[in-house]
Design an enzyme around this catalytic site. Structure first.
Site, PDB file in Angstrom:
ATOM      1  N   PRO A   4       0.839  -1.147   0.093  1.00 28.88           N
ATOM      2  CG  PRO A   4      -0.493  -1.350   1.873  1.00 28.88           C
ATOM      3  CD  PRO A   4       0.722  -1.960   1.284  1.00 28.88           C
ATOM      4  CD  GLU A   5       4.985   3.120  -2.378  1.00 27.42           C
ATOM      5  OE1 GLU A   5       4.956   4.557  -2.801  1.00 27.42           O
ATOM      6  OE2 GLU A   5       5.678   2.389  -2.446  1.00 27.42           O
ATOM      7  NE  ARG A  51      11.893   1.846   3.923  1.00 31.08           N
ATOM      8  CZ  ARG A  51      10.401   1.475   3.803  1.00 31.08           C
ATOM      9  NH1 ARG A  51       9.655   2.389   3.879  1.00 31.08           N
ATOM     10  NH2 ARG A  51      10.069   0.371   3.148  1.00 31.08           N
ATOM     11  CE  LYS A  87       2.893   5.951   2.129  1.00 29.12           C
ATOM     12  NZ  LYS A  87       4.065   5.644   2.568  1.00 29.12           N
TER      13      LYS A  87
END
Length: 265
Positions: A2-3, A255, A58
């Site tokens: 999910p983005e 990240r 989101k």
DNA sequence: ACCTATGTTGATAC
DNA sequence: GGTATCAACATAGG
């Protein structure tokens, strides 16, 4: 997955759960439902209805009415790293609408609303990093990445000493960009993820916003950020699909980040 | 066994 | 106070 694009699809699935009376609530997963205690969500939701489903970045939240039709608390849903929303139709009908069939152990349904027609809304999440809570703090998020104005984008994104990618991932700056969408967008904009966010010119910021919005629209149409042109090349030995240079990998904004060292400056 | 993973957050250190 | 970094969170899969 999910983005922002995936969450918008999930929000549309939630739309199918609106105006159906809630007769049962499984809020027993204390990690997903924190800081609420088991039973808190059940008491707040049972007998009521969801009447609208919203999204910012989101985060999804639903307006509620209670059994008497009076406004209740908002129901916030976040999909975490891998959550999905499943809404089934009235008992005996096909489960509706989810573009990819979801199957798995019942234990992966971390939160469930059961409706008086026999259907359900489920938060299906193997990884358990999804989250459900009452009255989520939506105001802590920056403007939605698909909606932000050019002026806001310039002032919010184009400042500070953090790497550009870290700035894009900061949900208080701009809501909705995740790791894959950030890499795809920076690659399309030919901007290095290591650039100081405050070093971008107005022209670069305007172009970055244009490219980001296009990448979001494209991902929604094609079924998710994983359909981006760069994404399949984000692996050891991967090459830039435009110029063929070998991609480089580093950790930026804590990240994993891949980019083309030849084109992205 | 070890590593990685599409996200958020609270602690920590400038 | 603002800003930036990163371990921790829970779990699955390679």
């Amino acid at each position: 997955m999910p983005e922002l694009p995936e969450v918008e699809c999930a929000r549309q699935v939630v739309d199918r759960a609106l105006h159906r009376t809630i007769v049962g609530v499984d809020d027993t997963d204390e990690f997903v439902c924190r800081p609420h205690a088991p039973g808190d969500l059940q008491r707040a939701l049972k007998g009521g209805q969801l009447v609208a489903a919203h999204r910012r970045g989101k985060s999804i939240w639903c307006d509620m009415v209670d059994a008497g039709g009076d406004p209740g608390p908002a129901l916030g849903i976040h999909l975490g790293m891998g959550g999905r929303i499943v809404v089934t139709g009235p008992a005996g009908t096909a489960s509706g609408g989810d573009p990819v069939p979801v199957s798995g152990k019942a234990i992966w349904n971390r939160f469930v609303l059961r409706f008086d027609d026999g259907g359900e809304l489920r938060l299906f999440d193997k990884r358990r990093l999804g989250r459900v809570r009452l009255d989520p703090a939506i105001d802590a998020l920056g403007p939605d990445a698909a909606e932000i104005s050019r002026a806001d984008f310039r002032t919010r994104v184009g400042r500070g000493t953090a790497p550009l990618k870290a700035r894009l991932l900061d949900q208080a700056t701009l809501a909705g960009v995740g790791n894959l969408l950030a890499d795809e967008t920076l690659w399309r904009a030919r901007l290095a993820p290591t650039r100081r966010a405050g070093s971008l010119s107005v022209e670069e910021l305007d172009e970055l916003r244009r490219v980001l919005r296009a990448a979001i629209r494209r991902a929604i149409l094609r079924g998710g950020v994983h359909t981006g042109d760069l994404i399949e090349h984000r692996r050891p030995g991967g090459h830039c699909p435009r110029c063929g240079a070998e991609l480089v990998r580093a950790t930026i904004g804590s990240r994993t980040t891949w980019w083309c060292p030849a084109e992205q400056q």
